[in-house]
Design a protein around this motif. Structure first.
Motif, PDB file in Angstrom:
ATOM      1  N   ALA A 161      45.100  30.398  21.429  1.00  0.00           N
ATOM      2  CA  ALA A 161      44.397  29.927  20.237  1.00  0.00           C
ATOM      3  C   ALA A 161      43.367  30.955  19.776  1.00  0.00           C
ATOM      4  CB  ALA A 161      43.716  28.586  20.521  1.00  0.00           C
ATOM      5  N   GLN A 162      42.653  31.551  20.716  1.00  0.00           N
ATOM      6  CA  GLN A 162      41.640  32.548  20.375  1.00  0.00           C
ATOM      7  C   GLN A 162      42.268  33.787  19.742  1.00  0.00           C
ATOM      8  OE1 GLN A 162      39.793  33.198  24.163  1.00  0.00           O
ATOM      9  NE2 GLN A 162      38.570  31.321  24.088  1.00  0.00           N
ATOM     10  N   ALA A 210      48.044  35.072  36.294  1.00  0.00           N
ATOM     11  CA  ALA A 210      46.980  34.386  37.049  1.00  0.00           C
ATOM     12  C   ALA A 210      46.138  33.448  36.187  1.00  0.00           C
ATOM     13  CB  ALA A 210      46.069  35.408  37.736  1.00  0.00           C
ATOM     14  N   ARG A 211      46.603  33.075  35.006  1.00  0.00           N
ATOM     15  CA  ARG A 211      45.888  32.097  34.189  1.00  0.00           C
ATOM     16  C   ARG A 211      46.575  30.743  34.285  1.00  0.00           C
ATOM     17  NH1 ARG A 211      44.071  36.506  31.014  1.00  0.00           N
ATOM     18  NH2 ARG A 211      41.961  36.150  30.180  1.00  0.00           N
ATOM     19  N   SER A 212      45.776  29.686  34.313  1.00  0.00           N
ATOM     20  CA  SER A 212      46.342  28.341  34.325  1.00  0.00           C
ATOM     21  C   SER A 212      46.899  28.022  32.950  1.00  0.00           C
ATOM     22  CB  SER A 212      45.265  27.325  34.689  1.00  0.00           C
ATOM     23  OG  SER A 212      44.286  27.257  33.650  1.00  0.00           O
ATOM     24  N   ALA A 213      47.659  26.935  32.869  1.00  0.00           N
ATOM     25  CA  ALA A 213      48.239  26.539  31.582  1.00  0.00           C
ATOM     26  C   ALA A 213      47.146  26.290  30.548  1.00  0.00           C
ATOM     27  CB  ALA A 213      49.093  25.291  31.767  1.00  0.00           C
ATOM     28  N   GLY A 214      46.062  25.654  30.977  1.00  0.00           N
ATOM     29  CA  GLY A 214      44.970  25.378  30.055  1.00  0.00           C
ATOM     30  C   GLY A 214      44.281  26.646  29.580  1.00  0.00           C
ATOM     31  N   GLU A 215      44.037  27.565  30.502  1.00  0.00           N
ATOM     32  CA  GLU A 215      43.404  28.842  30.146  1.00  0.00           C
ATOM     33  C   GLU A 215      44.286  29.639  29.194  1.00  0.00           C
ATOM     34  OE1 GLU A 215      40.871  29.746  34.234  1.00  0.00           O
ATOM     35  OE2 GLU A 215      42.971  30.371  34.063  1.00  0.00           O
TER      36      GLU A 215
END
Length: 291
Positions: A112-113, A101-106
């Motif tokens: 990265a985090q 349920a996360r978008s590509a950007g998220e």
């Protein structure tokens, strides 16, 4: 195929052989289920720990275990100060849970985090981690809630306490000598379930080493084929491997988290104590009823 760790599998089986018949049967049933899951293909490994945890929870409910752990939402003393470890199937399941349920950007930001957190996790030694009470990456430090709670590793599930105040005292003790009383049934059954997964994976020639949690999840998130590659016997999680062996880790602190099997002497001790405490409660109830 990865051939490392055969001694661990043998050690686990030897330890289980010294446990009670009921615990041996429980371990054998979990081992057979784990082998069935592994035989199901590359998409199955992520279900190993989650399905085992569900069975243990049901088992504990059927047993009607008294004096349940004092652990509640927001109580996060055990989520700080220690390196959290996991098995490869657990890291794969956590990565899938986080990506859902996360978008590509998220998802890109999350990768990265976690990659950055992984570098820090590997740079901390045990003394500094405890001194600074470094929180697990997946702990929401504002609420004290675990962000991966439904798919948290089995080692997190077996790590429990029946005394919240004692947990706080332990977290403030820089010597790490404050013991935390655990509920034996939770520790034993979740520990046996984890050990069954370790043996099943090792018997299949798969990497069953203890992994630093953040790094392992970072790898699984960065590699879309992580599950399939691990199921083929590739050492994809090599950068996350810890120095401790899953079945033979020593206790660095009183009742500290263990990434593998609860030693047989503690199995016997916990079973004995549980029975003794049950008898005490029965005698107390009878005395109360006679007054």
């Amino acid at each position: 195929m990865i051939e490392r760790g055969r001694g661990d599998s043998q050690a686990i089986r030897a330890n289980v052989a010294q446990a009670s018949p009921a615990l041996q049967a429980f371990f054998q049933a979990e081992l057979e289920r784990a082998k069935e899951v592994l035989a199901g293909g590359a998409e199955s490994p992520s279900a190993l720990a989650e399905s085992a945890a569900a069975r243990v929870a049901q088992h504990l409910e059927r047993l009607g275990v008294a004096d349940a752990p004092a652990c509640t939402r927001g109580c996060s003393f055990c989520c700080r100060g220690r390196a959290v470890e996991a098995l490869a199937p657990e890291a794969i399941a956590i990565a899938a849970f986080l990506a859902e349920a996360r978008s590509a950007g998220e998802l890109a930001r999350l990768r990265a985090q976690i990659a950055e957190a992984s570098q820090r996790a590997r740079s901390l030694d045990a003394e500094r981690r405890w001194r600074e009470q470094t929180p697990c990456f997946f702990l929401n430090t504002e609420t004290g809630a675990c962000s991966i709670y439904p798919v948290r590793p089995l080692v997190c599930r077996l790590h429990n306490s029946v005394d919240r105040d004692q947990c706080q005292r332990a977290s403030e003790d820089m010597t790490q000598n404050t013991a935390v009383p655990r509920h034996g049934a939770y520790e034993i059954l979740y520990g046996l379930a984890q050990s069954a997964i370790i043996v099943a994976c090792q018997d299949a020639g798969l990497d069953a080493r203890s992994l630093e949690l953040t790094t392992a999840v970072a790898i699984a998130l960065a590699e879309p084929e992580a599950s399939a590659r691990w199921a083929r016997g590739e050492a994809i999680f090599e950068p996350a491997a810890t120095q401790r062996e899953p079945a033979l880790a020593s206790q660095a602190a009183p009742r500290a988290v263990q990434p593998g099997l609860v030693p047989p002497e503690r199995l016997a001790e916990s079973a004995h104590n549980a029975a003794r405490n049950a008898r005490k409660r029965e005698r107390k109830a009878r005395r109360s009823g006679q007054r």
